[in-house]
Design an enzyme around this catalytic site. Structure first.
Site, short mmCIF file in Angstrom:
data_model
loop_
_atom_site.label_atom_id
_atom_site.label_comp_id
_atom_site.label_asym_id
_atom_site.label_seq_id
_atom_site.Cartn_x
_atom_site.Cartn_y
_atom_site.Cartn_z
N ASP A 77 0.82 -1.22 0.00
CA ASP A 77 0.00 0.00 0.00
C ASP A 77 0.85 1.27 0.00
O ASP A 77 0.39 2.34 0.35
CB ASP A 77 -0.96 0.00 1.20
N HIS B 225 22.38 3.18 -18.73
CA HIS B 225 21.30 3.46 -17.79
C HIS B 225 21.56 2.85 -16.41
O HIS B 225 20.65 2.35 -15.75
CB HIS B 225 19.95 2.98 -18.35
N ASP C 296 24.86 11.46 -14.21
CA ASP C 296 23.80 12.03 -15.05
C ASP C 296 22.62 12.26 -14.12
O ASP C 296 21.96 11.31 -13.69
CB ASP C 296 23.46 11.04 -16.17
N ASP D 162 18.68 18.24 -17.20
CA ASP D 162 19.29 16.94 -17.53
C ASP D 162 20.77 17.20 -17.81
O ASP D 162 21.13 17.63 -18.90
CB ASP D 162 18.57 16.37 -18.77
N HIS E 212 24.65 6.04 -28.51
CA HIS E 212 23.38 6.76 -28.37
C HIS E 212 23.43 8.02 -29.23
O HIS E 212 24.44 8.35 -29.83
CB HIS E 212 23.07 7.07 -26.90
N HIS F 238 18.10 15.15 -27.16
CA HIS F 238 16.65 14.97 -27.23
C HIS F 238 16.01 16.28 -26.80
O HIS F 238 16.65 17.11 -26.16
CB HIS F 238 16.21 13.81 -26.31
N HIS G 279 12.77 13.32 -21.63
CA HIS G 279 12.78 13.08 -23.08
C HIS G 279 11.46 13.68 -23.57
O HIS G 279 10.44 13.01 -23.63
CB HIS G 279 12.88 11.59 -23.40
N GLU H 111 24.67 15.89 -25.70
CA GLU H 111 25.28 14.95 -24.77
C GLU H 111 26.08 13.83 -25.43
O GLU H 111 25.76 12.66 -25.29
CB GLU H 111 24.20 14.34 -23.88
N TYR I 286 32.33 5.26 -24.56
CA TYR I 286 32.22 4.22 -23.54
C TYR I 286 33.08 3.04 -23.96
O TYR I 286 32.83 2.42 -25.00
CB TYR I 286 30.75 3.80 -23.38
N ARG J 121 30.50 11.00 -20.55
CA ARG J 121 29.44 11.75 -21.24
C ARG J 121 29.47 13.16 -20.67
O ARG J 121 29.72 13.35 -19.47
CB ARG J 121 28.06 11.10 -21.02
N GLU K 153 26.94 16.45 -20.81
CA GLU K 153 25.58 16.79 -21.24
C GLU K 153 25.17 18.16 -20.71
O GLU K 153 25.24 18.41 -19.51
CB GLU K 153 24.59 15.74 -20.74
N1 GLY Z 1 19.21 11.28 -18.40
C1 GLY Z 1 18.72 10.69 -19.56
C2 GLY Z 1 19.34 11.25 -20.75
O1 GLY Z 1 20.39 11.85 -20.66
O2 GLY Z 1 18.80 11.18 -21.80
MN MN Z 2 19.67 13.56 -21.78
MN MN Z 3 21.05 12.82 -18.94
#
Ligand code: GLY
Ligand code: MN
Ligand code: MN
Length: 448
Positions: free
Chosen positions: A48, A251, A268, A279, A358, A362, A369, A392, A396, A414, A416
């Site tokens: 719950d 991720h 991140d 982000d 990637h 975005h 996103h 970003e 890797y 990365r 970003e």
């Molecule tokens: N944190 C998710 C991305 O960078 O797209």
């Molecule tokens: Mn991002």
């Molecule tokens: Mn990110």
């Protein structure tokens, strides 16, 4: 659960902004249409215990209403009011247990609804609102149980057709209109997004200052929790705090490993303020000093990011920043011997995807996103002022990468930032956290 704590009292937009959005949407829908938007349901975490409540972004975009169990209805041209809200009734007993409610009275007084009704009455009232409307704007497939109810209401009117009532004969996907609106941020939205980015940047600075070998990844994550909550923010998404090899898992969210001397740490993490996301990713050495191979790859990613950011300006298309990042990264990987062959061919064959799998960004907004089409009529979308995107790029190289010298192993990088397209170029709104090697090393040495 009462209302969303994701909605801070000082982080709302002005009522006039919500009203303007509703007017704009209704103008596009036309007078013979109706729009129905339920907010997000509360969701159970275990038994719950609920997850913290977050309203649906489309619903919130048009209403600013922070409570669950609510449905927004727009009925353009309706004499007795165009903006209707169904919501929970006031209930002293329930409010003692689960918190305050606006009630239909509050929906009118505080959220600008022309009329508001108890959510329990929706089955009785909604069919009447559908009568005589030709088109129903609704987003199918997100809440299947609610989809069935909407279809049920339409069918009730159809069945009553023999008595002379007219049922809508068309369902239209609401998201085409609404998501295009959401793609262009207003001055008020940009103010909120700048604040969200500033808070996230300050948290990243804090993490750099706190970091040292021997700490656990979650101890660094805790710096974000403190800095975000101290400003009333939530995480916009599950934070990624990955040391060494964990930085190579895109991720990674376990955040429960010890930080090793000599490794990089990739973080991140973004703050959400008033339902607007930031982000940001930064990568820095756990011990405060980049090794030579780390520095080499870091500066390559940074050069790629800068090249990509330079491509963010009106008139360029969505993919220009990605193309620029790919070109810089591929050329760099070629020079370092990590890729072999001819530059144009390696780009065409996407050979870089082994190390950069990637895309370069975005849309960013109420959802991390964010909504909005990336292509229009089969062609990449042209960038316009008011759009917000992330830039970003990364590299890797996990341990064991075949044919790759050991010195590159366990390097995951990365960088970003959040970028607004302006009239004559762009504005990076997440700049408050350093990203050159020298700046990062100085900050971590306490020399800043
Ligand atoms: N944190 C998710 C991305 O960078 O797209
Ligand atoms: Mn991002
Ligand atoms: Mn990110």
């Amino acid at each position: 659960m009462s209302r969303s704590r994701a909605v801070q009292p000082d982080a709302g937009l002005k009522p006039a902004e919500y009203a303007r959005r509703r007017r704009q949407l209704m103008r596009m829908m036309g007078r013979d249409a109706i729009a129905i938007l339920p907010t997000a349901p509360e969701r159970l975490r275990n038994r719950d215990v609920e997850y913290p409540y977050r309203p649906d972004s489309d619903f919130f975009y048009l209403s600013g209403f922070p409570e669950p169990e609510a449905v927004l209805v727009l009925v353009p041209g309706r004499k007795h009011g165009e903006f209707l809200l169904f919501c929970r009734e006031r209930d002293a007993d329930k409010e003692t247990w689960t918190g305050r409610r606006a009630g239909p009275e509050g929906a009118v007084a505080d959220y600008g609804a022309d009329d508001a009704f108890p959510i329990g009455d929706i089955d009785d009232i909604l069919p009447g609102l559908l009568e005589g409307r030709e088109r129903v704007f609704y987003t199918m497939g997100v809440q299947p149980e609610f989809d069935a109810r909407v279809i049920g209401w339409v069918n009730r009117i159809r069945e009553a057709g023999r008595a002379g009532q007219r049922a809508p004969d068309e369902f239209v996907a609401l998201e085409h209109l609404l998501h295009d609106m959401r793609l262009y941020k207003s001055a008020g939205e940009l103010r909120l997004m700048r604040r969200a980015a500033r808070i996230a940047a300050a948290a990243h600075v804090r993490a750099m200052r706190a970091c040292r070998p021997g700490l656990m990844e979650y101890e660094i994550e805790a710096e974000f929790a403190h800095e975000f909550r101290r400003h009333g923010c939530e995480h916009a998404y599950s934070p990624i705090v990955g040391g060494g090899e964990n930085g190579c898992i895109l991720h990674y969210t376990e955040n429960n490993a010890p930080l090793q001397d000599g490794d990089l740490l990739l973080i991140d993490a973004g703050a959400e303020l008033g339902c607007y996301a930031s982000d940001i990713t930064r990568t820095f050495p756990v011990n405060g000093v980049f090794s030579k191979p780390q520095r080499t790859l870091y500066e390559l990613v940074l050069a790629a990011q800068r090249a990509a950011i330079r491509k963010v300006r009106p008139g360029n298309h969505w993919n220009d920043p990605h193309d620029a990042a790919v070109r810089v990264l591929t050329r760099g990987l070629l020079e370092l011997g990590l890729l072999k062959g001819q530059l144009s061919r390696l780009i065409r064959d996407e050979a870089y995807r082994r190390f950069y799998m990637h895309r370069t960004g975005h849309w960013l907004g109420m959802d991390v996103h964010d909504v909005g089409d990336y292509k229009v009529g089969g062609a990449w979308r042209v960038l316009e002022p008011g759009m917000v995107l992330t830039v970003e790029p990364g590299l890797y190289i996990p341990a064991g990468s075949k044919g790759v010298a050991k010195k590159w192993w366990n390097i995951g990088i990365r960088i970003e930032d959040d970028v607004v397209v302006t009239r004559d170029g762009c504005e990076v709104i997440s700049e408050g956290v350093p990203k050159t090697v020298d700046e990062i090393e100085a900050l971590m040495a306490g020399d800043d």
